[in-house]
Enzyme design. Sequence first.
Site, PDB file in Angstrom:
ATOM      1  N   ASN A   1     -62.331  42.279   8.675  1.00 47.12           N
ATOM      2  CA  ASN A   1     -63.450  42.392   9.871  1.00 47.12           C
ATOM      3  C   ASN A   1     -63.716  43.783  10.087  1.00 47.12           C
ATOM      4  OD1 ASN A   1     -61.125  42.847  11.186  1.00 47.12           O
ATOM      5  ND2 ASN A   1     -61.906  41.478  13.109  1.00 47.12           N
TER       6      ASN A   1
ATOM      7  N   HIS B   1     -61.061  46.048  11.079  1.00 41.40           N
ATOM      8  CA  HIS B   1     -60.362  46.464  12.230  1.00 41.40           C
ATOM      9  C   HIS B   1     -59.123  47.413  11.533  1.00 41.40           C
ATOM     10  CE1 HIS B   1     -57.237  43.031  12.045  1.00 41.40           C
ATOM     11  NE2 HIS B   1     -56.858  43.953  11.204  1.00 41.40           N
TER      12      HIS B   1
ATOM     13  N   ASP C   1     -49.017  48.211  15.908  1.00 42.91           N
ATOM     14  CA  ASP C   1     -49.353  47.479  16.505  1.00 42.91           C
ATOM     15  C   ASP C   1     -48.571  46.118  16.816  1.00 42.91           C
ATOM     16  OD1 ASP C   1     -49.936  46.417  14.103  1.00 42.91           O
ATOM     17  OD2 ASP C   1     -52.142  46.320  14.276  1.00 42.91           O
TER      18      ASP C   1
HETATM   19  C1  GLP Z   1     -53.362  43.416  10.353  1.00 42.91           C
HETATM   20  C2  GLP Z   1     -52.936  44.464  11.283  1.00 42.91           C
HETATM   21  C3  GLP Z   1     -53.260  45.898  10.762  1.00 42.91           C
HETATM   22  C4  GLP Z   1     -53.223  45.780   9.234  1.00 42.91           C
HETATM   23  C5  GLP Z   1     -54.237  45.105   8.984  1.00 42.91           C
HETATM   24  C6  GLP Z   1     -54.511  45.007   7.187  1.00 42.91           C
HETATM   25  O1  GLP Z   1     -53.860  42.131  10.929  1.00 42.91           O
HETATM   26  N1  GLP Z   1     -53.003  44.463  12.609  1.00 42.91           N
HETATM   27  O2  GLP Z   1     -52.158  46.779  10.791  1.00 42.91           O
HETATM   28  O3  GLP Z   1     -53.309  47.186   8.730  1.00 42.91           O
HETATM   29  O4  GLP Z   1     -54.661  44.045   9.617  1.00 42.91           O
HETATM   30  O5  GLP Z   1     -53.458  43.961   6.963  1.00 42.91           O
HETATM   31  P1  GLP Z   1     -53.038  43.654   5.406  1.00 42.91           P
HETATM   32  O6  GLP Z   1     -52.538  44.998   4.953  1.00 42.91           O
HETATM   33  O7  GLP Z   1     -52.273  42.506   5.629  1.00 42.91           O
HETATM   34  O8  GLP Z   1     -54.387  43.292   4.683  1.00 42.91           O
END
Ligand code: GLP
Length: 243
Positions: free
Chosen positions: A136, A138, A67
């Site tokens: 959240n 995602h 992404d």
């Molecule tokens: C982010 C990205 C994701 C990532 C997730 C967790 O916003 N869009 O690709 O895997 O949220 O992020 P983190 O590993 O920094 O907690």
Amino acid sequence: MNVIVYKNYEELSEAVAEKMLLQISLKPDSVFCLASGNSTELCYQILVKKIVENSVDISKCSFVGLDEWVGIPPSNSGSCHYFFNKNLFEPLAMDASQIVVFDGMSNNLEEECEKMDRTIKQKGGIDFMIVGVGMNGHIGFNEPGVSTDYYSHVIQLDEVTQSVGQKYFDTPTKLQNGITLGLKYFLESKTAVLMANGAKKADIIKKTLEGKVDINIPATIIHNHQNVLVAIDEAAFGKTSAD
Ligand code: GLP
């Protein structure tokens, strides 16, 4: 679904890096789709070290970025592209033909999505996908309530993502939209790994593992994947030092 709880972030990162190496040895032309972020960063650093030390040939592999923030250029250290340049593409001196990332600066994001879908199709689909999970729930930028029918798409970012996302940026940054591979890619990937570490992820991991598929927590889609590993550390599993 397989769940493995590692002692800490280091052991989790090491184990997933080993799984990536195994994938490369089994299928040298593997197509990886990778998430940027804190959960995966150490894993990629360990992977790079092992590839360099053991002269692993990755010249036939492809790396797809999961992404990107819309409107954030690769020169911005908070962008996903910057993260991959720093942690993977540059240390491994990858050829441009091996790298597939969204251009979040494109003035035609629809075309950007079509280009991504065409490229992944040409490469034969995703063999090995690593995702993190947002606070959240995602996956990528597939925010709560998203359809599971999308391939690449542009989405308005959830408020939680807009505020948690600030952690990647040096200065307060307006984060409104994201461009992301959709959940259909996740479901179609031959192997998927969901990584999470730290106590702050314990609540969302609990909901993800316990619940049935609920699109308000997109990560629950793991229950519909044929070959998924949930790789987390003890803290993300909710284990405290008192346990
Ligand atoms: C982010 C990205 C994701 C990532 C997730 C967790 O916003 N869009 O690709 O895997 O949220 O992020 P983190 O590993 O920094 O907690």
